[in-house]
Scaffold this motif. Structure first.
Motif, PDB file in Angstrom:
ATOM      1  N   LYS A  77       0.828  -1.210   0.000  1.00  0.00           N
ATOM      2  CA  LYS A  77       0.000   0.000   0.000  1.00  0.00           C
ATOM      3  C   LYS A  77       0.860   1.256   0.000  1.00  0.00           C
ATOM      4  CE  LYS A  77      -3.884   2.184   2.408  1.00  0.00           C
ATOM      5  NZ  LYS A  77      -4.201   2.938   1.232  1.00  0.00           N
ATOM      6  N   GLU A  78       1.894   1.264   0.837  1.00  0.00           N
ATOM      7  CA  GLU A  78       2.796   2.412   0.878  1.00  0.00           C
ATOM      8  C   GLU A  78       3.463   2.623  -0.476  1.00  0.00           C
ATOM      9  OE1 GLU A  78       5.425   1.471   4.107  1.00  0.00           O
ATOM     10  OE2 GLU A  78       3.947   2.017   5.631  1.00  0.00           O
ATOM     11  N   PHE A  79       3.860   1.529  -1.111  1.00  0.00           N
ATOM     12  CA  PHE A  79       4.494   1.616  -2.429  1.00  0.00           C
ATOM     13  C   PHE A  79       3.519   2.175  -3.461  1.00  0.00           C
ATOM     14  CE2 PHE A  79       5.498  -0.330  -6.566  1.00  0.00           C
ATOM     15  CZ  PHE A  79       6.772   0.159  -6.757  1.00  0.00           C
ATOM     16  N   LEU A  80       2.296   1.648  -3.491  1.00  0.00           N
ATOM     17  CA  LEU A  80       1.310   2.104  -4.473  1.00  0.00           C
ATOM     18  C   LEU A  80       0.857   3.536  -4.211  1.00  0.00           C
ATOM     19  CD1 LEU A  80      -0.891  -1.089  -4.896  1.00  0.00           C
ATOM     20  CD2 LEU A  80       0.540  -0.013  -6.642  1.00  0.00           C
ATOM     21  N   ASP A  81       0.824   3.949  -2.956  1.00  0.00           N
ATOM     22  CA  ASP A  81       0.378   5.298  -2.604  1.00  0.00           C
ATOM     23  C   ASP A  81       1.471   6.353  -2.765  1.00  0.00           C
ATOM     24  OD1 ASP A  81      -2.146   4.364  -2.049  1.00  0.00           O
ATOM     25  OD2 ASP A  81      -1.876   4.349   0.130  1.00  0.00           O
ATOM     26  N   ASN A  82       2.703   5.921  -2.958  1.00  0.00           N
ATOM     27  CA  ASN A  82       3.812   6.846  -3.103  1.00  0.00           C
ATOM     28  C   ASN A  82       3.629   7.656  -4.400  1.00  0.00           C
ATOM     29  OD1 ASN A  82       6.475   7.766  -4.104  1.00  0.00           O
ATOM     30  ND2 ASN A  82       7.215   6.783  -2.252  1.00  0.00           N
ATOM     31  N   PRO A  83       3.690   9.000  -4.321  1.00  0.00           N
ATOM     32  CA  PRO A  83       3.501   9.823  -5.516  1.00  0.00           C
ATOM     33  C   PRO A  83       4.489   9.497  -6.641  1.00  0.00           C
ATOM     34  CG  PRO A  83       3.412  11.185  -3.544  1.00  0.00           C
ATOM     35  CD  PRO A  83       3.843   9.819  -3.106  1.00  0.00           C
ATOM     36  N   LEU A  84       5.720   9.176  -6.289  1.00  0.00           N
ATOM     37  CA  LEU A  84       6.708   8.835  -7.311  1.00  0.00           C
ATOM     38  C   LEU A  84       6.303   7.549  -8.028  1.00  0.00           C
ATOM     39  CD1 LEU A  84       9.362   9.376  -8.749  1.00  0.00           C
ATOM     40  CD2 LEU A  84      10.538   8.183  -6.878  1.00  0.00           C
ATOM     41  N   THR A  85       5.828   6.566  -7.281  1.00  0.00           N
ATOM     42  CA  THR A  85       5.367   5.318  -7.888  1.00  0.00           C
ATOM     43  C   THR A  85       4.193   5.581  -8.819  1.00  0.00           C
ATOM     44  OG1 THR A  85       6.075   4.035  -5.975  1.00  0.00           O
ATOM     45  CG2 THR A  85       4.459   3.011  -7.414  1.00  0.00           C
ATOM     46  N   LYS A  86       3.234   6.354  -8.342  1.00  0.00           N
ATOM     47  CA  LYS A  86       2.054   6.668  -9.168  1.00  0.00           C
ATOM     48  C   LYS A  86       2.472   7.361 -10.466  1.00  0.00           C
ATOM     49  CE  LYS A  86      -1.387   7.093  -5.516  1.00  0.00           C
ATOM     50  NZ  LYS A  86      -2.376   7.961  -4.875  1.00  0.00           N
ATOM     51  N   ASP A  87       3.327   8.364 -10.355  1.00  0.00           N
ATOM     52  CA  ASP A  87       3.784   9.095 -11.539  1.00  0.00           C
ATOM     53  C   ASP A  87       4.543   8.183 -12.500  1.00  0.00           C
ATOM     54  OD1 ASP A  87       2.687  11.428 -10.566  1.00  0.00           O
ATOM     55  OD2 ASP A  87       4.583  12.269  -9.869  1.00  0.00           O
ATOM     56  N   THR A  88       5.385   7.331 -11.946  1.00  0.00           N
ATOM     57  CA  THR A  88       6.186   6.438 -12.775  1.00  0.00           C
ATOM     58  C   THR A  88       5.311   5.437 -13.518  1.00  0.00           C
ATOM     59  OG1 THR A  88       8.079   6.663 -11.291  1.00  0.00           O
ATOM     60  CG2 THR A  88       8.069   4.754 -12.760  1.00  0.00           C
ATOM     61  N   LEU A  89       4.380   4.813 -12.810  1.00  0.00           N
ATOM     62  CA  LEU A  89       3.496   3.843 -13.458  1.00  0.00           C
ATOM     63  C   LEU A  89       2.626   4.502 -14.533  1.00  0.00           C
ATOM     64  CD1 LEU A  89       2.442   1.682 -10.371  1.00  0.00           C
ATOM     65  CD2 LEU A  89       4.055   1.069 -12.189  1.00  0.00           C
ATOM     66  N   THR A  90       2.158   5.700 -14.257  1.00  0.00           N
ATOM     67  CA  THR A  90       1.359   6.440 -15.243  1.00  0.00           C
ATOM     68  C   THR A  90       2.198   6.787 -16.464  1.00  0.00           C
ATOM     69  OG1 THR A  90      -0.072   7.343 -13.525  1.00  0.00           O
ATOM     70  CG2 THR A  90      -0.005   8.531 -15.619  1.00  0.00           C
ATOM     71  N   THR A  91       3.421   7.233 -16.245  1.00  0.00           N
ATOM     72  CA  THR A  91       4.324   7.584 -17.349  1.00  0.00           C
ATOM     73  C   THR A  91       4.618   6.368 -18.218  1.00  0.00           C
ATOM     74  OG1 THR A  91       5.327   9.370 -16.066  1.00  0.00           O
ATOM     75  CG2 THR A  91       6.602   8.521 -17.926  1.00  0.00           C
ATOM     76  N   ILE A  92       4.885   5.245 -17.584  1.00  0.00           N
ATOM     77  CA  ILE A  92       5.158   4.020 -18.341  1.00  0.00           C
ATOM     78  C   ILE A  92       3.941   3.618 -19.164  1.00  0.00           C
ATOM     79  CG2 ILE A  92       5.613   1.543 -18.134  1.00  0.00           C
ATOM     80  CD1 ILE A  92       7.301   2.235 -15.612  1.00  0.00           C
ATOM     81  N   GLU A  93       2.781   3.626 -18.533  1.00  0.00           N
ATOM     82  CA  GLU A  93       1.554   3.247 -19.242  1.00  0.00           C
ATOM     83  C   GLU A  93       1.283   4.171 -20.425  1.00  0.00           C
ATOM     84  OE1 GLU A  93      -3.134   2.236 -18.288  1.00  0.00           O
ATOM     85  OE2 GLU A  93      -1.905   3.149 -16.723  1.00  0.00           O
TER      86      GLU A  93
END
Length: 82
Positions: A15-31
């Protein structure tokens, strides 16, 4: 550490990993990058490879979300039967 505690800890970490803003931005950028490449690709083989890549990304997120849900369920179960 008990199995219950490990499930809860893994859920919390996921949850902490998924909620991390950097993780969110990175996954969105990749997608977005995969989809943008898919849109302009003319080769059916390349498009198929990008589609599989996108599905892999979705599976990665799904596994993390399932880990969160397992941890949440374990917490609820533990609290219910204290």
């Amino acid at each position: 550490m008990s199995e219950e505690s490990e499930i809860i800890q893994r859920g919390t970490q996921a949850k902490e990993f998924l909620d991390n803003p950097l993780t969110k931005d990175t996954l969105t950028t990749i997608e977005e990058a995969i989809i943008d490449q898919w849109k302009v690709q003319v080769s059916p083989d390349a498009r198929e490879e990008l589609w599989y890549t996108l599905k892999g990304l979705e599976r990665f997120k799904s596994i993390l979300e399932q880990t969160v849900e397992s941890g949440d369920a374990q917490v609820m179960f533990k609290e219910k039967f204290k």
